[in-house]
Each structure stands twice: as structure tokens, then as C-alpha cells.
Design a protein around this motif. Structure first.
Motif, PDB file in Angstrom:
ATOM      1  N   PHE A  65      16.705   1.444   3.195  1.00  0.00           N
ATOM      2  CA  PHE A  65      16.270   0.648   2.641  1.00  0.00           C
ATOM      3  C   PHE A  65      16.213  -1.143   1.987  1.00  0.00           C
ATOM      4  O   PHE A  65      15.418  -2.003   1.887  1.00  0.00           O
ATOM      5  CB  PHE A  65      15.503   0.908   1.023  1.00  0.00           C
ATOM      6  CG  PHE A  65      15.333   2.573   1.453  1.00  0.00           C
ATOM      7  CD1 PHE A  65      14.264   3.217   2.259  1.00  0.00           C
ATOM      8  CD2 PHE A  65      15.281   2.950   0.068  1.00  0.00           C
ATOM      9  CE1 PHE A  65      14.007   3.997   2.677  1.00  0.00           C
ATOM     10  CE2 PHE A  65      14.046   4.773   0.089  1.00  0.00           C
ATOM     11  CZ  PHE A  65      14.019   4.882   0.964  1.00  0.00           C
ATOM     12  N   GLY A  66      18.096  -1.434   1.805  1.00  0.00           N
ATOM     13  CA  GLY A  66      17.907  -2.636   1.556  1.00  0.00           C
ATOM     14  C   GLY A  66      17.856  -3.049   0.490  1.00  0.00           C
ATOM     15  O   GLY A  66      17.653  -4.268  -0.721  1.00  0.00           O
ATOM     16  N   ILE A  67      17.767  -1.707  -0.555  1.00  0.00           N
ATOM     17  CA  ILE A  67      17.282  -1.644  -1.853  1.00  0.00           C
ATOM     18  C   ILE A  67      18.737  -1.301  -2.579  1.00  0.00           C
ATOM     19  O   ILE A  67      19.302  -0.825  -2.020  1.00  0.00           O
ATOM     20  CB  ILE A  67      16.239  -1.032  -2.333  1.00  0.00           C
ATOM     21  CG1 ILE A  67      15.143  -1.868  -1.890  1.00  0.00           C
ATOM     22  CG2 ILE A  67      16.248  -0.512  -3.659  1.00  0.00           C
ATOM     23  CD1 ILE A  67      13.881  -0.332  -1.912  1.00  0.00           C
ATOM     24  N   SER A 112      10.808   1.556   3.359  1.00  0.00           N
ATOM     25  CA  SER A 112      11.397   0.429   4.162  1.00  0.00           C
ATOM     26  C   SER A 112      10.411  -0.638   5.286  1.00  0.00           C
ATOM     27  O   SER A 112      11.230  -1.426   5.152  1.00  0.00           O
ATOM     28  CB  SER A 112      12.403   1.980   5.954  1.00  0.00           C
ATOM     29  OG  SER A 112      12.904   2.134   5.467  1.00  0.00           O
ATOM     30  N   ARG A 113       9.413   0.087   5.411  1.00  0.00           N
ATOM     31  CA  ARG A 113       8.550  -1.171   6.114  1.00  0.00           C
ATOM     32  C   ARG A 113       7.701  -2.054   4.858  1.00  0.00           C
ATOM     33  O   ARG A 113       8.281  -3.242   5.355  1.00  0.00           O
ATOM     34  CB  ARG A 113       7.821  -0.454   6.728  1.00  0.00           C
ATOM     35  CG  ARG A 113       7.480   0.396   8.454  1.00  0.00           C
ATOM     36  CD  ARG A 113       6.557   1.181   8.348  1.00  0.00           C
ATOM     37  NE  ARG A 113       6.857   1.373   9.713  1.00  0.00           N
ATOM     38  CZ  ARG A 113       6.284   2.407  10.597  1.00  0.00           C
ATOM     39  NH1 ARG A 113       4.490   1.862  10.894  1.00  0.00           N
ATOM     40  NH2 ARG A 113       6.098   2.756  11.715  1.00  0.00           N
ATOM     41  N   ALA A 114       7.568  -1.830   4.283  1.00  0.00           N
ATOM     42  CA  ALA A 114       7.239  -2.717   2.474  1.00  0.00           C
ATOM     43  C   ALA A 114       8.519  -3.894   2.053  1.00  0.00           C
ATOM     44  O   ALA A 114       8.381  -4.635   2.110  1.00  0.00           O
ATOM     45  CB  ALA A 114       6.733  -1.795   1.778  1.00  0.00           C
ATOM     46  N   VAL A 161       8.400  -0.690  -6.599  1.00  0.00           N
ATOM     47  CA  VAL A 161       8.471   0.041  -5.619  1.00  0.00           C
ATOM     48  C   VAL A 161       7.557   1.142  -5.117  1.00  0.00           C
ATOM     49  O   VAL A 161       7.937   1.946  -5.922  1.00  0.00           O
ATOM     50  CB  VAL A 161       8.372  -0.178  -4.162  1.00  0.00           C
ATOM     51  CG1 VAL A 161       8.346   0.970  -2.120  1.00  0.00           C
ATOM     52  CG2 VAL A 161       9.554  -0.787  -3.500  1.00  0.00           C
ATOM     53  N   LEU A 162       6.639   0.716  -5.438  1.00  0.00           N
ATOM     54  CA  LEU A 162       4.758   2.283  -5.901  1.00  0.00           C
ATOM     55  C   LEU A 162       4.477   3.292  -4.584  1.00  0.00           C
ATOM     56  O   LEU A 162       4.152   2.012  -3.327  1.00  0.00           O
ATOM     57  CB  LEU A 162       3.975   1.792  -6.310  1.00  0.00           C
ATOM     58  CG  LEU A 162       4.058   0.836  -7.489  1.00  0.00           C
ATOM     59  CD1 LEU A 162       2.701   0.441  -8.240  1.00  0.00           C
ATOM     60  CD2 LEU A 162       4.659   1.592  -8.466  1.00  0.00           C
ATOM     61  N   GLU A 190       3.625   0.588  -1.914  1.00  0.00           N
ATOM     62  CA  GLU A 190       3.984  -1.216  -2.164  1.00  0.00           C
ATOM     63  C   GLU A 190       4.918  -2.020  -3.131  1.00  0.00           C
ATOM     64  O   GLU A 190       4.985  -0.910  -3.767  1.00  0.00           O
ATOM     65  CB  GLU A 190       2.841  -1.856  -2.907  1.00  0.00           C
ATOM     66  CG  GLU A 190       1.220  -1.301  -1.924  1.00  0.00           C
ATOM     67  CD  GLU A 190      -0.386  -1.231  -2.759  1.00  0.00           C
ATOM     68  OE1 GLU A 190      -0.954  -1.913  -2.363  1.00  0.00           O
ATOM     69  OE2 GLU A 190      -0.846  -0.608  -4.206  1.00  0.00           O
ATOM     70  N   VAL A 191       4.687  -3.179  -3.146  1.00  0.00           N
ATOM     71  CA  VAL A 191       5.439  -3.712  -3.404  1.00  0.00           C
ATOM     72  C   VAL A 191       4.857  -4.888  -5.003  1.00  0.00           C
ATOM     73  O   VAL A 191       4.762  -5.842  -4.662  1.00  0.00           O
ATOM     74  CB  VAL A 191       7.318  -4.331  -2.303  1.00  0.00           C
ATOM     75  CG1 VAL A 191       7.973  -5.225  -3.554  1.00  0.00           C
ATOM     76  CG2 VAL A 191       7.495  -3.997  -2.301  1.00  0.00           C
ATOM     77  N   VAL A 192       5.240  -4.818  -5.830  1.00  0.00           N
ATOM     78  CA  VAL A 192       4.442  -4.729  -7.372  1.00  0.00           C
ATOM     79  C   VAL A 192       4.913  -5.162  -8.132  1.00  0.00           C
ATOM     80  O   VAL A 192       6.290  -4.709  -8.537  1.00  0.00           O
ATOM     81  CB  VAL A 192       3.599  -3.952  -7.069  1.00  0.00           C
ATOM     82  CG1 VAL A 192       2.193  -4.817  -8.112  1.00  0.00           C
ATOM     83  CG2 VAL A 192       2.672  -3.056  -6.121  1.00  0.00           C
TER      84      VAL A 192
END
Length: 177
Positions: free
Chosen positions: A166-168, A111-113, A44-45, A60-62
């Protein structure tokens, strides 16, 4: 008239009327598909973009090879009071050095990403990287756990509370750029 469709191979009762056999992919098959990553890294950047109109936290999730899965944008704003009327948007710009506003925007953008990911991808995230002013203060304000002593690049790690938000996975490193 009896129409029969087959996908992936010719049926035993195929009626050949001079056409191509079924099961042969069309030349454009896959051309419109989404990019596929071969990397085992998923980060997550988070960065801050500032313009005359205000500041926006972008998450962004990259993947490690540059494939972007999701993106979210959250404008820096004032905290809303609980129990009272919502504040009227005065159009006042929020200073990006306001750690409280920046932390709220970063937390919301991440959270949204992550929420935009499908299936178990959130648990596959390998790190969070912050490129924001006052990054160390933001990591502390998020409530991250202290970084391992043997990893100078890591500013903190995801805690159980952040995992719930976050769910991370807890223990995922949070790095500063």
C-alpha cells in the motif's frame, strides 16, 4: 518593443502607463484552486457499492474535514489463473460475501487510491476504515497484524508486507465501520 513581466511585486524599473501596479492579485485568483484541508487526519475510507450490474469496492483518501484527495474503484471479479489463458468474462455477478474476491478488490482499491497521492502523503495516512460486509474476515485475509488490546475500534494494523503493497506506514490502524 521590450516586454517585461514581473510576478509578486513591482520591479524597480516599472513603466506606469496608467495601469494598476503589479503584485495586486486578480479578484479570481485562487477561485479555481483545489480545496485546502486544515485537518491533520488523513484516512483511507473503503466501502462496497452493490447494484444489479455488480459490486464495486471504492477507496477514497479523505482528510478529517472532508477533503478528498484521491479515489479509486475496483469491481469484484474472479481470480485470474497464472500461466493459463485469461478467463472469458461471463458476465457472472460475484457475490459480495465472497471474501476472497472482496479482499482482492479492497486491496487493489486501497493500493490505487494511495498511489494517486502526491509526495509523502502516503506516510501521513492515519487509518484505514473498511465499510464492507465481512470486514473482520477481510482484515484477516489482508494479512493485517492483530489489533492492540487497548483499542476495541481497531480490527488490525498494517504490517510490513501491507506497507510494501500500500505504501502506508506499518502500524497504521485498520478499523471497521
Amino acid at each position: 518593443m521590450d516586454l517585461k513581466f514581473t510576478f509578486g511585486g513591482a520591479s524597480p524599473d516599472q513603466h506606469d502607463h496608467g495601469g494598476a501596479p503589479s503584485g495586486i492579485p486578480l479578484p479570481f485568483a485562487g477561485a479555481a484552486s483545489t480545496p485546502v484541508s486544515t485537518s491533520n487526519e488523513l484516512d483511507v475510507l473503503v466501502r462496497l457499492v452493490t447494484s444489479p450490474e455488480g459490486s464495486t469496492a471504492i477507496a477514497e483518501v479523505v482528510t478529517g474535514d472532508g477533503v478528498t484527495y484521491t479515489r479509486s474503484e475496483v469491481e469484484l471479479g474472479r481470480a485470474r489463473t497464472v500461466g493459463g489463458p485469461l478467463p472469458v468474462d461471463s458476465g457472472e455477478l460475484i457475490d459480495p460475501a465472497d471474501i476472497e474476491a472482496l479482499t482482492r478488490a479492497v486491496r487493489s482499491a486501497v493500493s490505487r487510491a494511495v498511489a494517486g497521492l502526491e509526495g509523502p502523503l502516503a506516510s501521513a495516512i492515519t487509518s484505514i476504515e473498511l465499510d464492507v460486509p465481512g470486514g473482520a474476515a477481510v482484515v484477516a485475509a489482508l494479512g493485517a497484524a492483530p489489533a492492540p488490546m487497548n483499542d476495541p475500534k481497531t480490527a488490525g494494523t498494517v504490517t510490513d508486507a501491507l506497507q510494501a503493497r500500500f505504501g502506508i506506514t506499518a502500524g497504521t490502524p485498520i478499523r471497521l465501520k
